[in-house]
Design an enzyme around this catalytic site. Sequence first.
Site, PDB file in Angstrom:
ATOM      1  N   ASP A   1     -22.414  36.119 -29.452  1.00  0.00           N
ATOM      2  CA  ASP A   1     -21.637  36.926 -30.402  1.00  0.00           C
ATOM      3  C   ASP A   1     -20.693  35.939 -31.086  1.00  0.00           C
ATOM      4  O   ASP A   1     -19.647  35.576 -30.545  1.00  0.00           O
ATOM      5  CB  ASP A   1     -20.866  38.023 -29.658  1.00  0.00           C
ATOM      6  CG  ASP A   1     -20.084  38.914 -30.606  1.00  0.00           C
ATOM      7  OD1 ASP A   1     -19.830  38.479 -31.756  1.00  0.00           O
ATOM      8  OD2 ASP A   1     -19.704  40.022 -30.214  1.00  0.00           O
TER       9      ASP A   1
ATOM     10  N   PHE B   1     -12.157  55.790 -29.441  1.00  0.00           N
ATOM     11  CA  PHE B   1     -10.885  55.286 -29.969  1.00  0.00           C
ATOM     12  C   PHE B   1     -10.767  55.443 -31.477  1.00  0.00           C
ATOM     13  O   PHE B   1      -9.672  55.541 -32.007  1.00  0.00           O
ATOM     14  CB  PHE B   1     -10.686  53.813 -29.572  1.00  0.00           C
ATOM     15  CG  PHE B   1     -11.775  52.898 -30.036  1.00  0.00           C
ATOM     16  CD1 PHE B   1     -12.940  52.760 -29.311  1.00  0.00           C
ATOM     17  CD2 PHE B   1     -11.635  52.169 -31.208  1.00  0.00           C
ATOM     18  CE1 PHE B   1     -13.957  51.916 -29.731  1.00  0.00           C
ATOM     19  CE2 PHE B   1     -12.634  51.317 -31.647  1.00  0.00           C
ATOM     20  CZ  PHE B   1     -13.816  51.201 -30.904  1.00  0.00           C
TER      21      PHE B   1
ATOM     22  N   LYS C   1     -15.208  38.865 -40.022  1.00  0.00           N
ATOM     23  CA  LYS C   1     -14.106  38.200 -39.312  1.00  0.00           C
ATOM     24  C   LYS C   1     -14.015  36.761 -39.814  1.00  0.00           C
ATOM     25  O   LYS C   1     -13.608  36.537 -40.932  1.00  0.00           O
ATOM     26  CB  LYS C   1     -14.329  38.272 -37.797  1.00  0.00           C
ATOM     27  CG  LYS C   1     -14.984  39.555 -37.290  1.00  0.00           C
ATOM     28  CD  LYS C   1     -14.059  40.745 -37.211  1.00  0.00           C
ATOM     29  CE  LYS C   1     -14.747  42.059 -36.897  1.00  0.00           C
ATOM     30  NZ  LYS C   1     -15.490  42.177 -35.681  1.00  0.00           N
TER      31      LYS C   1
ATOM     32  N   ARG D   1      -6.077  48.754 -27.353  1.00  0.00           N
ATOM     33  CA  ARG D   1      -7.218  48.142 -26.669  1.00  0.00           C
ATOM     34  C   ARG D   1      -6.952  48.339 -25.182  1.00  0.00           C
ATOM     35  O   ARG D   1      -6.455  47.458 -24.498  1.00  0.00           O
ATOM     36  CB  ARG D   1      -7.336  46.652 -27.011  1.00  0.00           C
ATOM     37  CG  ARG D   1      -8.121  46.406 -28.292  1.00  0.00           C
ATOM     38  CD  ARG D   1      -9.549  46.872 -28.136  1.00  0.00           C
ATOM     39  NE  ARG D   1     -10.376  46.664 -29.321  1.00  0.00           N
ATOM     40  CZ  ARG D   1     -11.113  47.622 -29.890  1.00  0.00           C
ATOM     41  NH1 ARG D   1     -11.085  48.861 -29.458  1.00  0.00           N
ATOM     42  NH2 ARG D   1     -11.897  47.363 -30.917  1.00  0.00           N
TER      43      ARG D   1
ATOM     44  N   TYR E   1     -34.410  43.375 -55.676  1.00  0.00           N
ATOM     45  CA  TYR E   1     -34.656  44.055 -54.408  1.00  0.00           C
ATOM     46  C   TYR E   1     -35.152  43.077 -53.343  1.00  0.00           C
ATOM     47  O   TYR E   1     -34.757  43.137 -52.192  1.00  0.00           O
ATOM     48  CB  TYR E   1     -35.670  45.203 -54.573  1.00  0.00           C
ATOM     49  CG  TYR E   1     -35.759  46.055 -53.326  1.00  0.00           C
ATOM     50  CD1 TYR E   1     -34.903  47.150 -53.164  1.00  0.00           C
ATOM     51  CD2 TYR E   1     -36.648  45.739 -52.304  1.00  0.00           C
ATOM     52  CE1 TYR E   1     -34.946  47.908 -52.001  1.00  0.00           C
ATOM     53  CE2 TYR E   1     -36.686  46.495 -51.142  1.00  0.00           C
ATOM     54  CZ  TYR E   1     -35.840  47.578 -50.997  1.00  0.00           C
ATOM     55  OH  TYR E   1     -35.867  48.328 -49.849  1.00  0.00           O
TER      56      TYR E   1
ATOM     57  N   PHE F   1     -17.667  44.002 -25.471  1.00  0.00           N
ATOM     58  CA  PHE F   1     -17.087  44.430 -26.735  1.00  0.00           C
ATOM     59  C   PHE F   1     -17.656  45.821 -27.030  1.00  0.00           C
ATOM     60  O   PHE F   1     -18.815  46.094 -26.698  1.00  0.00           O
ATOM     61  CB  PHE F   1     -17.393  43.458 -27.887  1.00  0.00           C
ATOM     62  CG  PHE F   1     -16.724  43.895 -29.150  1.00  0.00           C
ATOM     63  CD1 PHE F   1     -15.358  43.734 -29.321  1.00  0.00           C
ATOM     64  CD2 PHE F   1     -17.436  44.545 -30.150  1.00  0.00           C
ATOM     65  CE1 PHE F   1     -14.728  44.198 -30.463  1.00  0.00           C
ATOM     66  CE2 PHE F   1     -16.803  45.008 -31.299  1.00  0.00           C
ATOM     67  CZ  PHE F   1     -15.446  44.837 -31.459  1.00  0.00           C
ATOM     68  N   THR F   2     -16.864  46.663 -27.657  1.00  0.00           N
ATOM     69  CA  THR F   2     -17.213  48.094 -27.798  1.00  0.00           C
ATOM     70  C   THR F   2     -18.623  48.304 -28.358  1.00  0.00           C
ATOM     71  O   THR F   2     -19.476  48.882 -27.689  1.00  0.00           O
ATOM     72  CB  THR F   2     -16.188  48.792 -28.712  1.00  0.00           C
ATOM     73  OG1 THR F   2     -16.083  48.035 -29.917  1.00  0.00           O
ATOM     74  CG2 THR F   2     -14.821  48.865 -28.050  1.00  0.00           C
TER      75      THR F   2
HETATM   76  C1  LIG Z   1     -16.237  43.201 -34.969  1.00  0.00           C
HETATM   77  C2  LIG Z   1     -17.011  42.727 -33.837  1.00  0.00           C
HETATM   78  C3  LIG Z   1     -18.326  43.144 -33.629  1.00  0.00           C
HETATM   79  C4  LIG Z   1     -19.004  44.203 -34.467  1.00  0.00           C
HETATM   80  O1  LIG Z   1     -19.116  43.836 -35.764  1.00  0.00           O
HETATM   81  P1  LIG Z   1     -18.997  44.889 -36.995  1.00  0.00           P
HETATM   82  O2  LIG Z   1     -19.125  44.024 -38.180  1.00  0.00           O
HETATM   83  O3  LIG Z   1     -17.683  45.574 -36.876  1.00  0.00           O
HETATM   84  O4  LIG Z   1     -20.125  45.850 -36.850  1.00  0.00           O
HETATM   85  C5  LIG Z   1     -18.999  42.593 -32.558  1.00  0.00           C
HETATM   86  N1  LIG Z   1     -18.420  41.714 -31.732  1.00  0.00           N
HETATM   87  C6  LIG Z   1     -17.158  41.307 -31.892  1.00  0.00           C
HETATM   88  C7  LIG Z   1     -16.562  40.316 -30.956  1.00  0.00           C
HETATM   89  C8  LIG Z   1     -16.401  41.802 -32.934  1.00  0.00           C
HETATM   90  O5  LIG Z   1     -15.131  41.419 -33.069  1.00  0.00           O
END
Ligand SMILES: *Cc1c(COP(=O)(O)O)cnc(C)c1O
Length: 460
Positions: free
Chosen positions: A219, A452, A262, A386, A76, A128-129
């Site tokens: 980011d 979306f 990613k 998008r 843990y 970004f969303t």
């Molecule tokens: C995917 C993504 C996020 C969010 O990350 P999650 O792992 O999906 O929560 C933030 N910024 C960018 C540029 C992304 O591509």
Amino acid sequence: MPKNIKRSWAEPYKMKMVELLKMTTPAQRKKALKEAGYNTFLLRSEDVYIDLLTDSGTSAMSDRQWAGMMMGDEAYAGSRNYYHLEDVVKKVYGYKYLVPTHQGRGAENIISRILIKKGDIIPGNMYFTTTRLHQELAGGKFEDIIIDEAHDSENLFPFKGNVDLNKLDKLVKKYGAKKIPYVSIATSVNMAGGQPISIQNLKELRAYTKKHGIKIIHDMTRVAENAYFIQEREKGYANKSVKEIVKEICALTDGATMSAKKDALVNIGGFLAVNDWDVFEEARNMVVVYEGLHTYGGLAGRDMEAMAIGITESVDDDHIRARVGQVLYLGEKMMEYGIPIVKPIGGHGIFVDAKKFLPHIPQDDFPAQTLAAEIYLDSGVRTMERGIVSAGRKANGENYYPKLELVRFTVPRRVYTQAHMDVIAESTARVYDRRNKIRGLKMIYEPKYLRFFQAKFEIK
Ligand SMILES: *Cc1c(COP(=O)(O)O)cnc(C)c1O
């Protein structure tokens, strides 16, 4: 053999296991699409042949990562894998303090809550969303300060992720630097089509923000892809490794949120990394509320191990050349067929310009959503909208009308072959041939947040 025959590159890996795909008929796809409300997010993945919905969590892990999964220390607290990850984050990215989170948005939630006060302004190089939503939920307002070139899908400027310092300066003059806790900088800007920011621009931004006491939060979801473009395009970087460039980028910022799904080649995972002890203290406290203890942040030990190994693989020059190379191959094929795409070709996918592809469909009838549906119907290739659907609504309820109305063909890392890329380009070309007959959509269900993902449509 001719003398100047082309020398192709090929993938720096081979296959050890394959996943079998279901092949569908046009009638099956028509039915599946209707049931999904013409939203590719709502298709069952079983009904999809080539899945380009996202490059998020869809990469193929290496044999080393899978071996790492077996080395999970599922304690843990204080798991060995956490310390390995911390070590790798320090070594590869250079940030001092690490807080793991279940994925990128977990880190966005925490950093937004810590740094943003109600009424603050958060400038960024395109939204970004999830990032913008967390900034807004924390009481902030996002302001786009990306260069104008980023909004023009034909502009060939090599660093369309760059910040326009004049736009930032205007915000500072208008609101005062105290209202701007940080600038939100994405590397390889997703919503602009995977476009990179240059080191030179980052350096100028660093100098400006330092003067005004403003932080830079990075980011870093696609930092390795951005670094590859710097190596290819920026003066003085041709002989530096992607690894060196990644570290240089990170050193110009104060902290980062990472979706490891990613670049970092894992199916789940993320983190917040900062250099400021006080911010770390608070983040370490807060993560317990939203994610889990600060040494696992919502992840299993094995997930952290796979992430640590994936990060190391992600900054390898041969890996990143093949990864971006495959995307370039697909994009060049599309251009040969005359399909309007965002240029230059970005790092993680191809973005087809739906406004140009379907000029007879007004933005209110969702051209990009329509195009994504048509491509699935043609071949079972799943892409993503998008455009106006993703952009959502402002706080006052009005729709955002983004300049770019795109369909994203995101290529998962190490998953598909060149033959798959051919099928994708050919299918898109087929749809392009019959574009004049395509009609737009009408939204019949709209969720309140990030619409979306779950919105439903019917043919208008
Ligand atoms: C995917 C993504 C996020 C969010 O990350 P999650 O792992 O999906 O929560 C933030 N910024 C960018 C540029 C992304 O591509």
